[in-house]
Design a protein around this motif. Structure first.
Motif, short mmCIF file in Angstrom:
data_model
loop_
_atom_site.label_atom_id
_atom_site.label_comp_id
_atom_site.label_asym_id
_atom_site.label_seq_id
_atom_site.Cartn_x
_atom_site.Cartn_y
_atom_site.Cartn_z
N LEU A 58 1.62 -3.96 -5.73
CA LEU A 58 2.66 -3.39 -6.58
C LEU A 58 3.61 -2.54 -5.74
CD1 LEU A 58 0.57 -2.30 -9.71
CD2 LEU A 58 1.61 -4.52 -9.21
N HIS A 59 4.89 -2.56 -6.10
CA HIS A 59 5.90 -1.81 -5.35
C HIS A 59 6.23 -0.49 -6.04
CE1 HIS A 59 6.66 -6.15 -4.20
NE2 HIS A 59 6.23 -5.56 -3.09
N TYR A 60 5.35 -0.04 -6.89
CA TYR A 60 5.44 1.27 -7.54
C TYR A 60 4.01 1.76 -7.72
CZ TYR A 60 4.13 -1.42 -11.68
OH TYR A 60 3.48 -2.24 -12.55
N GLY A 61 3.83 3.06 -7.88
CA GLY A 61 2.46 3.54 -8.08
C GLY A 61 2.28 4.99 -7.68
N ASN A 62 1.04 5.41 -7.70
CA ASN A 62 0.66 6.80 -7.40
C ASN A 62 -0.16 6.86 -6.12
OD1 ASN A 62 1.77 7.83 -9.90
ND2 ASN A 62 0.03 6.86 -10.92
#
Length: 256
Positions: free
Chosen positions: A179-183
């Motif tokens: 994923l290219h977003y996240g925490n």
């Protein structure tokens, strides 16, 4: 997976062919040519250098490359569309050599492109490289997503959620999803021998996606511009290796 030396050797060969295909296309992607012509050149180059194009007939896809223009996010189908001054196109190549895959894409600018488009392209490339530069055993997949998302959102852009990077090796797509977003500090931990793509798709407007009636072409829902870059990589004991780097040193436009 400790014994990944042979796998990496094969992925270097496939990745190199994919990258050399994009290098060759750099001299041919210009005003007045069609995306079908780009597809033909790419197909022939891969064939003539001992590989084949993975997208061709993949799940019914009828072309050898993806050519995604302007507000097309990904999976654009080559056609008779002629490239015009001010266009930008992402060309996505996957070469298969000896059953191993090399998957990479770059943006190309046609003539004089707008400041906004140039800023989007630069931010997309930089976001990908920021994620790549932190790669090493022990970090988490969420760290990659965080690097990309935090950087592009600070620039006023958005990260597409509907598509992601993927594991790759002797299969085109395999786990894990990248994923290219996240925490930070979330998701799977990276281990030596893992091979995958990082391929952020960044929109100038909102991140929402619309799929056209052909079942492939993904466009921005608000018709804003989109950009993407992609590398295939492997995790080694000390960090990472990029299998799809340009032999000519090409990174982002302008290339020539």
């Amino acid at each position: 997976m400790n014994n990944y030396i042979e796998k990496f050797e094969k992925m270097r060969i496939a990745g190199s062919l994919a990258a050399r295909t994009l290098d060759m296309l750099s001299e041919n992607i210009k005003e007045g040519v069609s995306t079908n012509y780009i597809d033909k050149l790419g197909y022939e180059f891969i064939r003539d250098n001992g590989g084949y194009s993975a997208p061709l007939y993949y799940r019914g896809f009828t072309k050898s490359l993806c050519t995604s223009l302007n507000h097309v996010i990904c999976h654009g189908i080559p056609s008779d569309r002629i490239l015009q001054d001010g266009d930008a196109v992402n060309v996505d190549v996957t070469a298969v050599v000896d059953e191993y895959y090399g998957d990479t894409s770059r943006m190309y600018c046609i003539g004089k492109t707008s400041v906004k488009l140039n800023n989007l392209i630069n931010a997309t490339y930089e976001a990908m490289m920021r994620a790549i530069k932190i790669l090493k055993p022990g970090i988490k997949l969420g760290d990659l997503g965080y690097e990309i998302q935090s950087y592009v959102e600070e620039k006023g852009f958005s990260v597409v959620r509907d598509f992601c990077g993927h594991g790759i090796g002797n299969k085109f797509h395999e786990p894990p999803n990248i994923l290219h977003y996240g925490n930070k500090n979330s998701g799977m931990e990276l281990k030596p021998g893992m091979t995958f793509t990082i391929e952020p798709m960044i929109n100038a407007g909102v991140y929402n996606v619309k799929i056209l009636n052909d079942g492939w072409t993904a466009v921005t829902k608000d018709k804003s511009l989109s950009a993407q870059f992609e590398h295939t990589l492997g995790i080694n004991e000390n960090g990472y290796e990029i299998f799809t780097e340009s032999a000519k040193g090409y990174t982002k436009p302008p290339y020539l």
